[in-house]
Motif scaffolding. Structure first.
Motif, short mmCIF file in Angstrom:
data_model
loop_
_atom_site.label_atom_id
_atom_site.label_comp_id
_atom_site.label_asym_id
_atom_site.label_seq_id
_atom_site.Cartn_x
_atom_site.Cartn_y
_atom_site.Cartn_z
N ARG A 241 8.83 10.44 -5.45
CA ARG A 241 8.55 10.19 -4.03
C ARG A 241 8.19 11.44 -3.27
NH1 ARG A 241 6.04 6.87 -2.82
NH2 ARG A 241 5.61 6.92 -5.03
N PHE A 242 8.69 12.58 -3.69
CA PHE A 242 8.49 13.81 -2.94
C PHE A 242 7.52 14.78 -3.62
CE2 PHE A 242 12.42 12.16 -1.20
CZ PHE A 242 12.26 12.37 0.15
N ASP A 243 6.84 14.32 -4.68
CA ASP A 243 5.86 15.20 -5.34
C ASP A 243 4.72 15.54 -4.39
OD1 ASP A 243 4.86 12.63 -5.28
OD2 ASP A 243 4.46 12.50 -7.43
N ALA A 244 4.29 14.56 -3.58
CA ALA A 244 3.22 14.82 -2.63
C ALA A 244 3.68 15.79 -1.55
CB ALA A 244 2.76 13.50 -1.99
N MET A 245 4.94 15.66 -1.10
CA MET A 245 5.48 16.58 -0.11
C MET A 245 5.56 17.99 -0.68
SD MET A 245 6.46 16.27 3.05
CE MET A 245 6.99 14.56 3.20
N LEU A 246 5.79 18.08 -1.97
CA LEU A 246 5.80 19.39 -2.64
C LEU A 246 4.46 20.09 -2.47
CD1 LEU A 246 7.06 21.39 -4.77
CD2 LEU A 246 6.08 19.92 -6.52
N GLY A 247 3.37 19.38 -2.79
CA GLY A 247 2.04 19.98 -2.64
C GLY A 247 1.72 20.31 -1.20
N ALA A 248 2.10 19.42 -0.27
CA ALA A 248 1.81 19.63 1.14
C ALA A 248 2.56 20.84 1.69
CB ALA A 248 2.17 18.37 1.94
N SER A 249 3.83 20.97 1.33
CA SER A 249 4.63 22.08 1.83
C SER A 249 4.11 23.42 1.33
CB SER A 249 6.10 21.89 1.41
OG SER A 249 6.88 22.99 1.82
N LEU A 250 3.77 23.48 0.04
CA LEU A 250 3.22 24.73 -0.51
C LEU A 250 1.90 25.08 0.15
CD1 LEU A 250 4.03 24.24 -4.31
CD2 LEU A 250 5.22 25.70 -2.67
N PHE A 251 1.08 24.06 0.43
CA PHE A 251 -0.19 24.31 1.09
C PHE A 251 0.02 24.88 2.49
CE2 PHE A 251 -3.50 22.68 3.99
CZ PHE A 251 -4.62 23.33 3.45
N MET A 252 0.94 24.30 3.26
CA MET A 252 1.16 24.78 4.62
C MET A 252 1.86 26.14 4.63
SD MET A 252 -0.45 22.93 6.60
CE MET A 252 0.05 23.86 8.06
N LEU A 253 2.62 26.45 3.61
CA LEU A 253 3.16 27.81 3.49
C LEU A 253 2.01 28.81 3.40
CD1 LEU A 253 6.22 27.83 1.03
CD2 LEU A 253 6.16 28.62 3.39
N LEU A 254 1.01 28.47 2.60
CA LEU A 254 -0.15 29.34 2.43
C LEU A 254 -0.95 29.44 3.72
CD1 LEU A 254 -1.87 31.01 0.42
CD2 LEU A 254 -3.11 28.90 -0.11
N VAL A 255 -1.19 28.31 4.37
CA VAL A 255 -1.96 28.31 5.61
C VAL A 255 -1.27 29.12 6.70
CG1 VAL A 255 -2.75 26.83 7.51
CG2 VAL A 255 -3.13 26.11 5.17
N SER A 256 0.03 28.90 6.88
CA SER A 256 0.76 29.61 7.93
C SER A 256 0.82 31.10 7.65
CB SER A 256 2.16 29.03 8.09
OG SER A 256 2.89 29.12 6.88
N ALA A 257 0.84 31.48 6.36
CA ALA A 257 0.89 32.89 6.01
C ALA A 257 -0.48 33.58 6.22
CB ALA A 257 1.33 33.06 4.56
N LEU A 258 -1.57 32.88 5.90
CA LEU A 258 -2.90 33.48 5.95
C LEU A 258 -3.58 33.34 7.31
CD1 LEU A 258 -4.37 32.38 2.49
CD2 LEU A 258 -3.33 34.56 3.11
N ALA A 259 -3.41 32.20 7.94
CA ALA A 259 -4.16 31.93 9.17
C ALA A 259 -3.28 31.62 10.37
CB ALA A 259 -5.13 30.77 8.94
N GLY A 260 -2.04 31.32 10.15
CA GLY A 260 -1.17 30.92 11.26
C GLY A 260 -1.40 29.47 11.65
N VAL A 261 -0.54 28.99 12.50
CA VAL A 261 -0.61 27.61 12.99
C VAL A 261 -0.67 27.65 14.50
CG1 VAL A 261 0.62 25.40 13.13
CG2 VAL A 261 0.65 26.71 10.99
#
Length: 266
Positions: A241-261
Motif C-alpha cells: 500500500r505504501f510503495d507508491a508513497m515511498l517513490g513520492a517521498s523520495l522524489f519530493m526529498l530530491l525536489v525540495s533539496a534541489l529546487a525548494g518548494v
C-alpha cells in the motif's frame, strides 16, 4: 457481440475499499494532527515495511525480522524527533545490520531498507517544514494516481505497461493516474495559489509514485511472492500500500533539496 464483463476483476474491490477507508481515516487524523502523531504512524509503517521486506527475502526468519523492525523503529523515533541531518547515518547502520544477518539478497535488503527509512524521514520532514497543505497535496496525488489507475485499468484495459515486472499495470491506468494527478494539482492551486508549475510537478510526483509501485513489484517477482504480507484484507501488506508513497517521498526529498518548494499563500 461484446463478451460479458468478467466479475472476478472486481472481486477485491469490497475488501480494498473497506481497508482503504480505515487507512484513510487513521492517516488523515495523523496528518491533520501532525507532530508526534504523524511521526508515530510514520515510524510504525516504516518498521512494518522493513519487517515485510525481511520476510519476503527470508520467510523462515520472521523472529529476527521483527527484531530488526523494532531496531529500525527505535532509530527512526530518535532521528525523526531530533530532525538532525547527521542522524541519517543511523539509517545506514540499521540497513547494514539487517543485510549482514541475511543469507542472501543482502544488497537488495540494504538498498530497499535504506530507501524505506529515508522515505519515512522525508515524509515527517516534509510535513514539519512545509505544513499541512503540502503533505495533503502529496498524499492526494498518490491516492488519486492509485484510484484512477485501478479503475481505468479495469474499465479500459489495453496494453500492459511492463508485463514482465507488473503484469496488471496497463498504459490506460498509468496515463489515467497522470491525468488524476494533474487534477489534484489544479485543485490545490485554486486553494493554495502556488502557481501553474504545480500541475507538471503533480504529474512528475505521480510518475515517481508509480515507479515506487513498480520497484516493489519487481522486488516481489524477484522474491517469488504475490504480496509483501497478508496484514491488510484486499491489499496485502503495508509495503503493497505504501510503495507508491515511498517513490513520492523520495522524489519530493530530491525536489525540495534541489529546487525548494514554494510557500503556500495563507
Amino acid at each position: 457481440m461484446t463478451a460479458p464483463a468478467d466479475p472476478s476483476r472486481w472481486a477485491d474491490l469490497g475488501p480494498r475499499a473497506t481497508s482503504a477507508a480505515v487507512m484513510i481515516a487513521v492517516g488523515t487524523g495523523c496528518v491533520v494532527a501532525g507532530g508526534v502523531w504523524f511521526q508515530m504512524v510514520t515510524v510504525f509503517v516504516t518498521a512494518i515495511m522493513i519487517w515485510e521486506l525481511w520476510t519476503m527475502i527470508e520467510p523462515q526468519g520472521p523472529t529476527r525480522g521483527m527484531l530488526l523492525a523494532a531496531m529500525v523503529a527505535s532509530v527512526l523515533s530518535g532521528q525523526l524527533a531530533l530532525q538532525e541531518t547527521w542522524g541519517l547515518s543511523l539509517f545506514l547502520l540499521a540497513s547494514l545490520a539487517g543485510a549482514l544477518t541475511l543469507r542472501r539478497e543482502r544488497m537488495t535488503f540494504f538498498f530497499f531498507a535504506l530507501a524505506v527509512q529515508l522515505a519515512g524521514w522525508g515524509l515527517v520532514t516534509f510535513r514539519t517544514d512545509y505544513g499541512f497543505f503540502w503533505i495533503l497535496w502529496l498524499i492526494g496525488v498518490v491516492v488519486i494516481t492509485d484510484i484512477a489507475g485501478y479503475f481505468a485499468g479495469r474499465l479500459i484495459g489495453g496494453p500492459k505497461f511492463w508485463p514482465r515486472v507488473s503484469p496488471k499495470k496497463t498504459w490506460s491506468g498509468t496515463v489515467a493516474g497522470w491525468v488524476g494527478a494533474a487534477g489534484v494539482g489544479l485543485l490545490f492551486d485554486q486553494f493554495a495559489q502556488v502557481g501553474p508549475e504545480i500541475v507538471p510537478l503533480s504529474i512528475a510526483l505521480s510518475m515517481a509514485s508509480q515507479w515506487g509501485d513498480i520497484a516493489e513489484s519487481a522486488l516481489k517477482r524477484r522474491m517469488g511472492v504475490k504480496d509483501s504480507s497478508a496484514l491488510i484484507p484486499g491489499h496485502g501488506g503495508l509495503f503493497d500500500r505504501f510503495d507508491a508513497m515511498l517513490g513520492a517521498s523520495l522524489f519530493m526529498l530530491l525536489v525540495s533539496a534541489l529546487a525548494g518548494v514554494p510557500v503556500v499563500s495563507s
